[in-house]
Design a protein around this motif. Structure first.
Motif, PDB file in Angstrom:
ATOM      1  N   PRO A 143      28.078  36.854  32.006  1.00 49.70           N
ATOM      2  CA  PRO A 143      28.607  37.871  32.909  1.00 49.70           C
ATOM      3  C   PRO A 143      29.925  37.529  33.568  1.00 49.70           C
ATOM      4  O   PRO A 143      30.618  38.416  34.020  1.00 49.70           O
ATOM      5  CB  PRO A 143      27.498  38.028  33.948  1.00 49.70           C
ATOM      6  N   PHE A 144      30.295  36.266  33.666  1.00 44.49           N
ATOM      7  CA  PHE A 144      31.507  35.915  34.399  1.00 44.49           C
ATOM      8  C   PHE A 144      32.568  35.300  33.494  1.00 44.49           C
ATOM      9  O   PHE A 144      33.392  34.531  33.941  1.00 44.49           O
ATOM     10  CB  PHE A 144      31.166  34.958  35.550  1.00 44.49           C
ATOM     11  N   MET A 145      32.564  35.654  32.215  1.00 43.71           N
ATOM     12  CA  MET A 145      33.533  35.102  31.276  1.00 43.71           C
ATOM     13  C   MET A 145      34.683  36.081  31.022  1.00 43.71           C
ATOM     14  O   MET A 145      35.378  35.988  30.040  1.00 43.71           O
ATOM     15  CB  MET A 145      32.843  34.763  29.943  1.00 43.71           C
ATOM     16  N   ASP A 146      34.883  37.068  31.894  1.00 40.41           N
ATOM     17  CA  ASP A 146      35.929  38.065  31.727  1.00 40.41           C
ATOM     18  C   ASP A 146      37.232  37.597  32.358  1.00 40.41           C
ATOM     19  O   ASP A 146      37.293  36.561  33.005  1.00 40.41           O
ATOM     20  CB  ASP A 146      35.508  39.387  32.375  1.00 40.41           C
ATOM     21  N   ALA A 147      38.248  38.403  32.182  1.00 40.83           N
ATOM     22  CA  ALA A 147      39.538  38.131  32.807  1.00 40.83           C
ATOM     23  C   ALA A 147      39.412  38.293  34.321  1.00 40.83           C
ATOM     24  O   ALA A 147      38.465  38.903  34.810  1.00 40.83           O
ATOM     25  CB  ALA A 147      40.574  39.105  32.255  1.00 40.83           C
TER      26      ALA A 147
END
Length: 95
Positions: A34-38
């Motif tokens: 869930p927190f691997m985005d830009a």
């Protein structure tokens, strides 16, 4: 000697299964990351208009982003979808 080969074969099989299971668990798909985005700027959590198709899986959502109407089309929990934008949509200028 036959027992020794069986023990070595069982150990090799167990090691292979453990490595395979670890590889699958680490992949996990996008939902598990869930927190691997830009980096994020502002977040708009206002509700969107959702159109549920008769099959219950292919759906679309629409909401305004400034003067533009943004449509997101998705299919259940699958890994594909699409986005369309209607610039300067009159429904978005009334806000």
């Amino acid at each position: 000697m036959n027992t020794r080969i069986r023990i070595l074969a069982a150990a090799a099989l167990a090691a292979g299964l453990a490595l395979g299971a670890t590889g699958c668990a680490l992949d996990g798909g996008k939902a598990a990351q869930p927190f691997m985005d830009a980096p994020k700027g502002s977040i708009d959590k206002l509700p969107m208009d959702v159109v549920v198709m008769s099959d219950g899986f292919s759906n679309l959502g629409a909401k305004c982003d400034g003067p533009n109407r943004v449509y997101v089309i998705f299919h259940g929990n699958d890994k594909y979808g699409s986005v369309a934008v209607v610039p300067n949509d009159p429904r978005c200028t009334a806000r």
